[in-house]
Structures are given as C-alpha cells and as structure tokens.
Design an enzyme around this catalytic site. Structure first.
Site, PDB file in Angstrom:
ATOM      1  N   ARG A  39       0.834  -1.213   0.000  1.00  0.00           N
ATOM      2  CA  ARG A  39       0.000   0.000   0.000  1.00  0.00           C
ATOM      3  C   ARG A  39       0.865   1.258   0.000  1.00  0.00           C
ATOM      4  NH1 ARG A  39      -3.334  -1.132  -2.146  1.00  0.00           N
ATOM      5  NH2 ARG A  39      -4.589  -2.963  -1.819  1.00  0.00           N
ATOM      6  N   TYR A  72       3.828  -2.876  -5.978  1.00  0.00           N
ATOM      7  CA  TYR A  72       3.249  -2.540  -7.288  1.00  0.00           C
ATOM      8  C   TYR A  72       2.928  -1.057  -7.400  1.00  0.00           C
ATOM      9  CZ  TYR A  72       2.287  -7.564  -7.250  1.00  0.00           C
ATOM     10  OH  TYR A  72       2.390  -8.923  -7.155  1.00  0.00           O
ATOM     11  N   HIS A 109       8.301  -3.408 -11.281  1.00  0.00           N
ATOM     12  CA  HIS A 109       7.537  -3.227 -12.513  1.00  0.00           C
ATOM     13  C   HIS A 109       7.970  -1.886 -13.102  1.00  0.00           C
ATOM     14  CE1 HIS A 109       4.051  -5.997 -10.956  1.00  0.00           C
ATOM     15  NE2 HIS A 109       5.238  -6.585 -10.967  1.00  0.00           N
ATOM     16  N   ASP A 178       8.503 -13.124 -16.213  1.00  0.00           N
ATOM     17  CA  ASP A 178       7.287 -13.676 -15.608  1.00  0.00           C
ATOM     18  C   ASP A 178       6.553 -14.466 -16.687  1.00  0.00           C
ATOM     19  OD1 ASP A 178       4.455 -13.816 -14.845  1.00  0.00           O
ATOM     20  OD2 ASP A 178       4.961 -12.472 -13.203  1.00  0.00           O
ATOM     21  N   HIS A 213       9.555 -15.539 -12.697  1.00  0.00           N
ATOM     22  CA  HIS A 213       8.328 -15.716 -11.923  1.00  0.00           C
ATOM     23  C   HIS A 213       7.543 -16.811 -12.625  1.00  0.00           C
ATOM     24  CE1 HIS A 213       8.278 -11.359 -10.120  1.00  0.00           C
ATOM     25  NE2 HIS A 213       9.138 -12.158  -9.519  1.00  0.00           N
ATOM     26  N   HIS A 228      -2.961 -14.289 -12.854  1.00  0.00           N
ATOM     27  CA  HIS A 228      -2.181 -15.507 -12.594  1.00  0.00           C
ATOM     28  C   HIS A 228      -3.108 -16.685 -12.286  1.00  0.00           C
ATOM     29  CE1 HIS A 228       1.409 -12.857 -11.093  1.00  0.00           C
ATOM     30  NE2 HIS A 228       0.928 -12.460 -12.239  1.00  0.00           N
ATOM     31  N   GLU A 258       4.172 -17.102  -8.007  1.00  0.00           N
ATOM     32  CA  GLU A 258       3.241 -16.040  -7.563  1.00  0.00           C
ATOM     33  C   GLU A 258       1.823 -16.478  -7.900  1.00  0.00           C
ATOM     34  OE1 GLU A 258       4.927 -12.988 -10.154  1.00  0.00           O
ATOM     35  OE2 GLU A 258       5.644 -11.936  -8.392  1.00  0.00           O
TER      36      GLU A 258
HETATM   37 ZN    ZN Z   1       1.355 -10.455 -12.719  1.00  0.00          ZN
HETATM   38 FE    FE Z   2       5.537 -11.375 -11.568  1.00  0.00          FE
HETATM   39 FE    FE Z   3       5.762  -8.530 -10.320  1.00  0.00          FE
END
Ligand code: ZN
Ligand code: FE
Ligand code: FE
Length: 284
Positions: A39, A72, A109, A178, A213, A228, A258
């Site tokens: 957060r 994120y 990211h 990923d 990932h 995912h 993940e």
């Molecule tokens: Zn993702």
């Molecule tokens: Fe990822």
């Molecule tokens: Fe990620």
C-alpha cells in the site's frame, strides 16, 4: 535432488526470521517478499536480531539468491511528479536496506506511462534508475517483463532493452521473466519456449536474465490481462512448466511462484511438482 532454485512469494508480516522458516518448511531454496507494505507508506525499521536470525537460516539451508519485490504502487513513469518522486525515494530506501542482506536481487515493474506515451515512459524510467542506482551496490535490480495491461511499459523485450540501454550503471540491471506476463504479452512460450528465449537473447541478451516468476495464466496468448493461475491449471499448462524447469538456458536461475494460493500448503505442492518435473527431465 534436482538443484532447482525454487520458491514462492512469502509474507514479512511475522518478521524476516519467520519468513525464512516458512521457506524451509516448504522446501524452498529461494523466495520473494515485498520490501515494504504494498500500500506504500514507510518501511518498518529492520530489527537487528530478526535480521541476524533471517541471515542465519538462509545460510544454514543454502537459500538464495532471493528476489525481493518492489511494491506494485511504485511508478517511475507516472504523469504525477510526486508519484515519480515517491517511487525514486522508496526504491533508494529499499536498496539501502537490501545492502544489509547483500547479494540478492530486487525486481520492480517498470511502470505505467498513463497516456504520456511509451517514449516518455521509457525516458522517465531511465532517469529514475540513473538517480536510484548506486555504483558498487550489492543488489542487482531487475526489470520485470509485463503483460501489457493498460499503459504498462515493458510489454516487449524491445522496451526493456531501450530502458537498459539508457542507464549509466547498466551492470546493476537485469530482467525477471514472468511466464504469465510474457504469454499475456504475446510471446508463445507454450508453443516455442526456445524461440522466445532466442528472441530474448537477440533483443536483450540472455546474460541479463537473472530470475523467473512462475505463474500459469487465466487468459490466452496475447490477452494483456495479467491474471495468474495455479501451475498447470491455466493456458500455459504443465508442459510449458516442464519445458521451463528442464531448459538448460534457464538452469540455476531463481524461480518464484506467484500463483493464487490460500496458504503455504499450495506452494509446497507446486514446489514438489516442479522439482519432480525437473528430475524427470534430468533422468530422461
Ligand atoms: Zn502479474
Ligand atoms: Fe511477476
Ligand atoms: Fe511482479
């Protein structure tokens, strides 16, 4: 024993030492964790004793390198200067803290350009990294391959290469691939993993690939959705993961799950599954 470096994303909620114990309990040999509450806000001060116990467990069980994950919420290429400034400051602080557990990886990211255009996004990400990276730091910073949801930058290998090319201390940079994201971005790892790795090598250079990932995807190739799925239950399927864990060009890289799970048991099951796929590959 396959020697697969595999684990999952773990919670720091009970402290770092407890997180390392969780890793041991599920037979993980690497793992990821958020460097602070996703957060945003301030990072909790690292507790000296907790950190020492954490490092002790990692060493004793030969766990690592770890792949710390930036929240994120960081966006190095936001249209809002205060958001960019927060991301830069938070990344600098995260990297300072990671110096106390040297030799690991830190992935983030690249960001969302929010209608400023991909060129401006790339310019801002380069500028941010040039401000954040400290020559001589002990953590390698990894750009994550993105699904291309909304205005995400990093949806193609070309975009990642352009970012890396514009960073002064690019020796501190790598890429985290990923599996859900690249498939959602349109790279056919289900049909032709080696072809995708060839493409990665041509555009970025495989020496930049430092972590993976492992996620199945709820959506088809090129969907740009980023949802995912559990390993084997999505559009990538078990065959893709068998190919990933047995590919010689990916051997030795930390692989982090993940996948959507409700507890450690689910990841323990997936870790066992992937180790057995790798062992089958090694014996055939
Ligand atoms: Zn993702
Ligand atoms: Fe990822
Ligand atoms: Fe990620």
């Amino acid at each position: 024993m396959s020697g697969l470096l595999i684990g999952c994303h773990l919670s720091t909620a009970s402290g770092y030492a407890a997180m390392a114990s969780d890793a041991v309990s599920i037979d993980a040999t690497t793992f990821a964790f958020f460097t602070r509450n996703p957060r945003g806000g301030n990072a909790r001060e690292l507790d000296q004793k907790d950190l020492a116990a954490f490092l002790d467990t990692l060493e004793k069980h030969e766990i690592g390198p770890l792949v710390a994950h930036a929240p994120y919420t960081y966006n190095l290429c936001s249209a809002k200067p205060e958001t960019v400034e927060f991301a830069r400051r938070a990344m600098r602080e995260d990297l300072e803290r990671l110096e106390r557990m040297p030799g690991h990886l830190y992935n983030f990211h690249p960001g969302a350009h929010v209608k400023q255009g991909v060129d401006e996004g790339i310019r801002l990400i380069r500028e941010g990294l040039n401000e954040v990276l400290e020559p001589g730091q002990n953590t390698t910073v990894l750009l994550e391959t993105m699904a291309g949801k909304g205005t995400e930058v990093g949806r193609t290998f070309e975009e990642l290469a352009r970012i890396i090319d514009g960073v002064d201390h690019d020796e501190l940079l790598g890429v985290c691939l990923d599996t859900c994201h690249v498939a959602d971005a349109g790279y056919d790892i289900m049909g032709d993993l080696d072809g995708v790795l060839d493409e990665f090598d041509r555009v970025i250079g495989l020496d930049r690939l430092r972590a993976l990932h492992l996620n199945d995807s709820k959506n088809p190739l090129g969907s740009h959705k980023d949802r995912h799925e559990k390993i084997g239950a999505g559009t990538l399927g078990l065959g893709t993961f068998r190919a990933v864990v047995t590919n010689p060009r990916l051997s030795g890289l930390p692989m982090v799950l993940e996948t959507p799970q409700t507890g450690l048991d689910g990841w323990a099951t997936e870790i066992t599954l992937l180790r057995s796929l790798a062992a089958e590959g090694a014996s055939s």
